[in-house]
Design a protein around this motif. Structure first.
Motif, PDB file in Angstrom:
ATOM      1  N   UNK A 163       2.725  10.482   1.648  1.00  0.00           N
ATOM      2  CA  UNK A 163       4.187  10.636   1.570  1.00  0.00           C
ATOM      3  C   UNK A 163       4.908   9.774   2.590  1.00  0.00           C
ATOM      4  N   UNK A 164       4.552   9.896   3.852  1.00  0.00           N
ATOM      5  CA  UNK A 164       5.175   9.087   4.888  1.00  0.00           C
ATOM      6  C   UNK A 164       4.290   9.088   6.130  1.00  0.00           C
ATOM      7  N   UNK A 268       0.162   8.767  12.027  1.00  0.00           N
ATOM      8  CA  UNK A 268      -0.497   9.728  11.153  1.00  0.00           C
ATOM      9  C   UNK A 268       0.261   9.727   9.828  1.00  0.00           C
ATOM     10  N   UNK A 269      -0.394  10.187   8.788  1.00  0.00           N
ATOM     11  CA  UNK A 269       0.234  10.197   7.466  1.00  0.00           C
ATOM     12  C   UNK A 269       0.260  11.597   6.891  1.00  0.00           C
ATOM     13  N   UNK A 270       1.432  12.037   6.510  1.00  0.00           N
ATOM     14  CA  UNK A 270       1.585  13.326   5.824  1.00  0.00           C
ATOM     15  C   UNK A 270       1.325  13.120   4.343  1.00  0.00           C
ATOM     16  N   UNK A 294       8.740   7.014  -3.332  1.00  0.00           N
ATOM     17  CA  UNK A 294       7.827   5.992  -3.844  1.00  0.00           C
ATOM     18  C   UNK A 294       6.792   6.574  -4.815  1.00  0.00           C
ATOM     19  N   UNK A 295       6.674   7.921  -4.845  1.00  0.00           N
ATOM     20  CA  UNK A 295       5.707   8.553  -5.741  1.00  0.00           C
ATOM     21  C   UNK A 295       6.356   8.817  -7.103  1.00  0.00           C
ATOM     22  N   UNK A 296       6.356   7.810  -7.936  1.00  0.00           N
ATOM     23  CA  UNK A 296       6.932   7.939  -9.278  1.00  0.00           C
ATOM     24  C   UNK A 296       6.001   8.754 -10.166  1.00  0.00           C
ATOM     25  N   UNK A 321       4.433   2.686   2.211  1.00  0.00           N
ATOM     26  CA  UNK A 321       4.648   4.082   2.565  1.00  0.00           C
ATOM     27  C   UNK A 321       5.750   4.170   3.612  1.00  0.00           C
ATOM     28  N   UNK A 322       6.785   4.978   3.378  1.00  0.00           N
ATOM     29  CA  UNK A 322       7.891   5.075   4.356  1.00  0.00           C
ATOM     30  C   UNK A 322       7.421   5.607   5.703  1.00  0.00           C
TER      31      UNK A 322
END
Length: 324
Positions: A163-164, A268-270, A294-296, A321-322
């Protein structure tokens, strides 16, 4: 063999083999559950559970496999209901989310506000817990999705959608020695008692890896699951706080100094965790789009069709990824 019998053995396995607790949880009688389990075992010709008198003490080898398949079948029945609901009325339903305190307190509020405005007839259930707890919830089908940074990768029946990314900051009271440093180093931080997240929580593993890579032993004075609790004890002068940068709000934390720690611990990435066999209703796609634009739908569907997390990770390598 009845679907109800499969539900009973699945629920008993998830309630530590306690038939009384299972009966209370699903609003039925203990004798009724016991009778149906016995009937199923008689039909199959093998025991599913190990018994000591009237008490269940374990699962047989065959029972473990049967219960796992029962769980998969029950999930598929929920998917059938989901498909029916999707075609009957996609404007109504319940979306259940399991997440950590940091996500619920800092990342989700604007998303939830907009989602409720856009889809007022969708009921939202938000469950908070540790990354392991919430990953287990979605793995067992108790919630639709989990939002976390840690632990989701430990469950093979889940896919992870990035997600980000986010960084950490060092929190100290005004006038603290660390606030006077021009170039903050990990050895500087290690000189003070630390207050941060409990192990396995909100990217804590990155912190431990960073200290270990420089052969430093952090002095953990206090750990907590809640960034607001960490800030409270920093204010009391009990140590230096290490929290997600998103948890530092100037309007609420003007008495503290937030020092950038991105160069010390890395990003880190959530991620959003979803069961591989879940049928995704339209309003779930809508929520994911709000949380991670960004997750279409097309990208999510493509990821759901891939066989391994490694393939999914490759899919997202070319996606920007934002950063929170």
């Amino acid at each position: 063999m009845k679907l109800q019998q499969l539900r009973y053995i699945w629920e008993v396995s998830k309630h530590n083999l306690n038939v009384s607790a299972t009966a209370e949880s699903i609003y039925t009688s203990q004798p009724g559950i016991s009778k149906q389990i016995r009937t199923l075992e008689d039909e199959l010709g093998i025991p599913i559970f190990i018994r000591n008198g009237k008490h269940l003490t374990g699962m047989t080898a065959a029972g473990e496999k049967i219960i796992r398949i029962a769980g998969e079948m029950l999930q598929k029945t929920e998917n059938i209901k989901g498909i029916a609901n999707e075609f009957r009325d996609n404007s109504k339903g319940t979306l259940s989310i399991a997440t950590t305190h940091t996500q619920a307190r800092y990342a989700l509020p604007p998303v939830i506000k907009q989602y409720i405005k856009d889809l007022p007839d969708i009921k939202l259930d938000i469950h908070q817990g540790t990354p392991t707890q919430i990953s287990e919830m979605v793995s067992q089908g108790k919630v639709d999705i989990a939002i976390a940074t840690e632990a989701i990768e430990l469950y093979e029946n889940l896919i992870m959608l990035p997600c980000y990314s986010w960084d950490r900051c060092i929190l100290v009271p005004k006038g603290h020695d660390l606030a006077k440093k021009r170039a903050l180093s990990l050895s500087d931080v290690a000189e003070f008692p630390l207050i941060t997240y409990v192990f396995g929580f909100t990217g804590r593993s990155k912190l431990d890896e960073a200290f270990s890579s420089q052969n430093l032993e952090p002095n953990l004075a206090l750990t907590a699951v809640d960034a607001d609790v960490i800030k409270t004890y920093v204010r009391l002068g009990l140590g230096v706080g290490i929290v997600a940068s998103m948890a530092c709000k100037e309007e609420h934390d003007s008495d503290l100094v937030a020092l950038d720690a991105s160069h010390l611990f890395g990003e880190s990435t959530t991620k959003i965790g979803i069961r591989k066999d879940t049928f995704l209703r339209g309003y779930l796609y809508d929520f994911i789009r709000l949380f991670a634009p960004h997750l279409s739908k097309e990208l999510i569907d493509e990821a759901m069709c891939l066989k391994s997390q490694k393939e999914i990770d490759m899919l997202f390598k070319s996606i920007n990824i934002p950063h929170y």
